[in-house]
Design an enzyme around this catalytic site. Structure first.
Site, PDB file in Angstrom:
ATOM      1  N   GLU A 363      44.249  42.054  92.146  1.00  0.00           N
ATOM      2  CA  GLU A 363      45.018  40.821  92.421  1.00  0.00           C
ATOM      3  C   GLU A 363      44.538  40.019  93.632  1.00  0.00           C
ATOM      4  OE1 GLU A 363      49.070  42.178  92.737  1.00  0.00           O
ATOM      5  OE2 GLU A 363      49.180  42.714  90.630  1.00  0.00           O
ATOM      6  N   GLU A 484      47.911  47.179  81.994  1.00  0.00           N
ATOM      7  CA  GLU A 484      49.331  47.359  82.371  1.00  0.00           C
ATOM      8  C   GLU A 484      50.249  46.653  81.374  1.00  0.00           C
ATOM      9  OE1 GLU A 484      50.000  46.281  86.473  1.00  0.00           O
ATOM     10  OE2 GLU A 484      48.063  47.054  87.118  1.00  0.00           O
TER      11      GLU A 484
END
Ligand code: GLA
Length: 561
Positions: A363, A484
C-alpha cells in the site's frame, strides 16, 4: 441474533462462575474479603467460542471447599494446597498454594475424569500470584510413547492482582494419559478461582460439498488468511483444511508491529551502542506457523514494509518514538538489517515451511498515483513514515533489493495494494513494477481485492473494471496473486443481497480464471463472515455457522470437474 448468542454464552459461562471474553467487564463480580481493589486484568488469549460449542465438563469456585481435583505438582513438592479466604475472585474463597519451594512448585488440576485424550478443550480461570511475578499456566501429560510432555499455554502479564484468563485452548493428544493443568512461576503464593473447562465439539462443517482448493487445483492455489484465534475452533480448522489448504497468510502476526521486537531492539542498542540492527521475533506468529508446518501448507509472508502496523520507534533516533526522525542512510541500514534478520530467523525457525510468496511492500501508492503523505500513521492515519524519512517512494526499490538478497529460494516477491483497479494507482503500480522488473527484483503484483456489492445491482469495482485491471497487470509479464479477496454487501443487510453477491463473486472469479495462466493464487481474507475484518458486510463465502453461501456455489459452478 449475534447479540443473543453472546448473551446466552455469557450467562452460561457466568453461571459456571467464570467470565467469558465477550467484552463484558467483571467489575460486578462482587468484591469480598481480600479482593484486590485495583481493576482486574482480563487477559486476551485470542479465544472465541460460539454458543453451539458449549459443553462444560468442569467448573469450580471453591465456595463448597471441594479441592479433590487438585494436588501439588509432585509428591516431593513442599507446597500446601488448600482453600483460602484471604482472596477471592467473586464469592469468599479461592484455592491457595502456599509454602512453594520454587518456580515449578505449586498446584495442578488433574484432568483424569474431566478430559479425554483426542479431544479439544478451553480453560478459563482467574489466577493471581501474591508478589509481582507472573503466573504461567501449562499442560502436562504422558504421551502415547510414555514420554513426559509439557507445554506452556499462557503467562499472565504480572503478579499481585487477579487475571481472568479466558478461553485458553488446549488439546489432549491421542493416547495421552496422566494429564494435568499446572500453575507455576515465581515462588510466592498462587491463588486460583473460578475454573471452567469447556469441551469443544467435533468439527461442524458441510463435508459433502466440493472443496474449493480441489476445484481450482490445476489453475491456482486457493487459500485464506488466518489468525491464532481461528485455530482454537475445530470447525474453523476443518473449514480451512477442506477449502483453503493450498496457502495460508498469517492475518496479522507477520506484520512489522508483531515482528519488530521493541524490547530486544532497545536492549541490543543499550548493550552495543548499535542502533542499526532492529531485532525480530516470531513469537506471535508461532501458532499459525506451527500449524502450517504440521499440515505442510505453503505460507504467504505478509508484509515487510508498510506505512501501517509498524512501530514509530523504528524510524526514530535512539528508537525513541518521540525522538527525531533518522536520516535516509540510517534508515536504509535498518531496513536492510531488518529484512535480513526477518528472513534469516524465519528460515532458521521454520526451514521446512514453503514460504512461497512475500508482500515486500504494501500500500505505498495513493489513488491519484502519488506517494502517501509524509508522517506517522499512528498519529495521522494514512500517512507514511517511510515517505517522511525518504521524501518519496524510493524506499520501495531498496526494500525489494534487500528482499531479493535475503529471501529464501523459491519465495517470490510481490508489491501488494488495494483499490488496485483505479486508474491513478494502477498506472503508478505499473510504472514502478516495470522498473523493478527491469532490475530483476520483483516477481509479481498482489491485487488485494477488497470489493463491495452495493445496494441493488451496483458493485464497486464493476467486473469489467476489475477485469481491465487484471489485463493491464498481466501485460507486465509478472505473476499476479489475488491476495485478500472479500466482497461486502450493505452493512447488516442479512441475506437479502446474497444472490447479488453470488453473481458478483462469480464475475470476479471468472475474470481471474480467464487469466489463470498469469495468476498463481486466489486468497480470501478470512474464512467465514464472522471472522472477517468487515464482518458487518458479510463478505465471504461461508456464513458464521460455516455453511456455504450462494457465493460459494456460484464461483465453482463453471469449474467443477
Ligand atoms: C489491508 C492489509 C491486510 C489487512 C487488511 C484489513 O488490506 O493488507 O493485512 O490489515 O487491510 O484487515
Amino acid at each position: 441474533m449475534i447479540k443473543k448468542f453472546l448473551i446466552v454464552l455469557c450467562s452460561l459461562l457466568c453461571s459456571a462462575c467464570m467470565l467469558a471474553s465477550c467484552g463484558q467487564s467483571d467489575s460486578s463480580s462482587g468484591a469480598q474479603g481480600g479482593q484486590q481493589s485495583e481493576e482486574d486484568i482480563n487477559e486476551d488469549t485470542g479465544g472465541t467460542i460460539s454458543v453451539n460449542d458449549i459443553k462444560i465438563v468442569f467448573s469450580g469456585d471453591f465456595e463448597d471447599g471441594n479441592i479433590s481435583a487438585y494436588s501439588k505438582r509432585s509428591s516431593e513438592d513442599a507446597a500446601a494446597i488448600a482453600v483460602s479466604e484471604e482472596f477471592a475472585k467473586g464469592g469468599k474463597k479461592s484455592l491457595c498454594a502456599s509454602g512453594r519451594s520454587g518456580e515449578k512448585s505449586g498446584p495442578v488440576l488433574k484432568l483424569e475424569g474431566i478430559g479425554e485424550a483426542g479431544k479439544d478443550y478451553c480453560l478459563s480461570v482467574a489466577v493471581m500470584q501474591r508478589d509481582r511475578s507472573p503466573v504461567t499456566i501449562g499442560l502436562e501429560y504422558t504421551d502415547k510413547d510414555g514420554a513426559a510432555k509439557s507445554e506452556t499455554l499462557f503467562t499472565t502479564k504480572e503478579g499481585g492482582r487477579w487475571h481472568n484468563v479466558n478461553l485458553l485452548a488446549f488439546s489432549l493428544p491421542e493416547g495421552s494419559k496422566d494429564s494435568c493443568i499446572f500453575f507455576e512461576g515465581g515462588s510466592s503464593d498462587i491463588f486460583i478461582d473460578n475454573v471452567t473447562i469447556v469441551e469443544l465439539p467435533s468439527a461442524n462443517i458441510e463435508t459433502d460439498i466440493e472443496s474449493l482448493c480441489e476445484v481450482f487445483k490445476d489453475d491456482f492455489k486457493v487459500g485464506t488468511a488466518i489468525t491464532p484465534a481461528d485455530l482454537q475452533s475445530r470447525s474453523t480448522v476443518a473449514l480451512l483444511e477442506k477449502h483453503f489448504n493450498a496457502s495460508i497468510t498469517v492475518g496479522n502476526e507477520l506484520k512489522p508491529d508483531y515482528v519488530l521486537d521493541g524490547a530486544a531492539t532497545a536492549a541490543y542498542y543499550k548493550e552495543t551502542g548499535d542502533d542499526e540492527h532492529p531485532q525480530v521475533t516470531f513469537d506471535k506468529a508461532k501458532p499459525v506457523l506451527d500449524y502450517a508446518r504440521s499440515k505442510n501448507i505453503p505460507v504467504r509472508v505478509h508484509t515487510l514494509v508498510w506505512h501501517s502496523q509498524t512501530p514509530s520507534w523504528f524510524f526514530k533516533e535512539g528508537y525513541d518514538p518521540a525522538g527525531n526522525w533518522v536520516s535516509k542512510e540510517k534508515m536504509t541500514a535498518r531496513l536492510e538489517n531488518y529484512i535480513k534478520a526477518y528472513f534469516e530467523k524465519l528460515v532458521e525457525l521454520y526451514p521446512d515451511i514453503n514460504f512461497y510468496a512475500c508482500d515486500v511492500v504494501n500500500e505505498a501508492w495513493m489513488e491519484n498515483g502519488k506517494p502517501r503523505k509524509a508522517g506517522d500513521n499512528k498519529v495521522h492515519e494514512g500517512e507514511s513514515a517511510w515517505v517522511k524519512v525518504y521524501g518519496d517512494n524510493s524506499f520501495i526499490e531498496l526494500a525489494f533489493t534487500f528482499a531479493r538478497k535475503y529471501a529464501p529460494e523459491g519465495c517470490k516477491l510481490y508489491y501488494n495494494d488495494y483499490n488496485e483497479y483505479m486508474d491513478g494507482k494502477l498506472n503508478a503500480i505499473l510504472k514502478m513494477a516495470k522498473d523493478l522488473k527491469d532490475k530483476g527484483i520483483i516477481d509479481g503484483i498482489g491485487m488485494q481485492s477488497h470489493l463491495d456489492v452495493r445496494k441493488g445491482t451496483d458493485a464497486f469495482p464493476s467486473v469489467d473494471m476489475y477485469k481491465k485491471a487484471l489485463g493491464r497487470y498481466s501485460e507486465l509479464g509478472l505473476d499476479i496473486q489475488i491476495t485478500e479477496l472479500d466482497a461486502t454487501v450493505p452493512d447488516n443487510s442479512g441475506e437479502q443481497y446474497f444472490e447479488a453477491q453470488a453473481e458478483y463473486y462469480k464475475g470476479i472469479v471468472n475474470a481471474v480464471y480467464e487469466y489463470k495462466d498469469k495468476v498463481s493464487a486466489l486468497i480470501f481474507w478470512g474464512l467465514s463472515d464472522d471472522k472477517s475484518w468487515r464482518a458487518s458486510g458479510q463478505p465471504l463465502l461461508f456464513d458464521r455457522n460455516n455453511m456455504a453461501k450462494p457465493a460459494f456455489y456460484s464461483i465453482i459452478e463453471d469449474h467443477k470437474k
